[in-house]
Design a protein around this motif. Sequence first.
Motif, PDB file in Angstrom:
ATOM      1  N   ASP A  40      31.768  41.101  44.014  1.00  9.70           N
ATOM      2  CA  ASP A  40      32.548  41.801  42.991  1.00  9.70           C
ATOM      3  C   ASP A  40      34.028  41.454  43.088  1.00  9.70           C
ATOM      4  O   ASP A  40      34.731  41.387  42.064  1.00  9.70           O
ATOM      5  N   TYR A  72      25.486  33.971  41.744  1.00  5.75           N
ATOM      6  CA  TYR A  72      25.868  35.343  42.093  1.00  5.75           C
ATOM      7  C   TYR A  72      27.261  35.306  42.714  1.00  5.75           C
ATOM      8  O   TYR A  72      27.618  34.338  43.382  1.00  5.75           O
ATOM      9  N   TYR A  73      27.999  36.390  42.510  1.00 13.24           N
ATOM     10  CA  TYR A  73      29.350  36.476  43.044  1.00 13.24           C
ATOM     11  C   TYR A  73      29.588  37.853  43.652  1.00 13.24           C
ATOM     12  O   TYR A  73      29.034  38.857  43.197  1.00 13.24           O
ATOM     13  N   THR A  99      34.358  30.311  40.558  1.00 10.06           N
ATOM     14  CA  THR A  99      33.165  29.718  39.970  1.00 10.06           C
ATOM     15  C   THR A  99      32.528  28.763  40.963  1.00 10.06           C
ATOM     16  O   THR A  99      33.192  27.847  41.459  1.00 10.06           O
ATOM     17  N   ALA A 149      29.912  33.638  47.070  1.00 10.51           N
ATOM     18  CA  ALA A 149      29.177  33.149  45.907  1.00 10.51           C
ATOM     19  C   ALA A 149      27.918  32.419  46.347  1.00 10.51           C
ATOM     20  O   ALA A 149      27.838  31.919  47.470  1.00 10.51           O
ATOM     21  N   LYS A 169      34.488  38.032  41.220  1.00  4.95           N
ATOM     22  CA  LYS A 169      33.853  37.828  39.921  1.00  4.95           C
ATOM     23  C   LYS A 169      34.911  37.669  38.833  1.00  4.95           C
ATOM     24  O   LYS A 169      35.864  38.443  38.760  1.00  4.95           O
TER      25      LYS A 169
END
Length: 124
Positions: A61, A58-59, A68, A48, A64
């Motif tokens: 996949d 952004y994370y 957080t 992340a 996601k």
Amino acid sequence: VQLQACGGGLVQAGGSLRLSCAVSGGTFSWYFMGWFRQAPGKEREFVAHISRTTSTTYYADSVKGRFTISRDNAKRTVYLQMNSLKPEDTAAYYCAAGLASSRSYDDPLHYNYWGQGTQVTVSS
């Protein structure tokens, strides 16, 4: 600049952990921040990223919707809240800080400073 990560541990699948990374030295609000992880025998992989102002995240996949990233500039700390953990999330987690780079946010070379890592183990 020093980064100190903590919060790792052993958790059952489906559980949660919150990682913290405290930054000393420099002006924290100038740094964009990232989390990476590395499992035994594997390359370090992006997890992340958060911008200086928290407006952009952004994370990977694979995390996601479950992880957080957040930051508290007053506390000079970046966090990674990890929910619905899976055994494949088992790895050493590293926080990183960067000032300026033309590389992509998911490239480890985008970052200038690294913490020592904190181990996350998810049992099935």
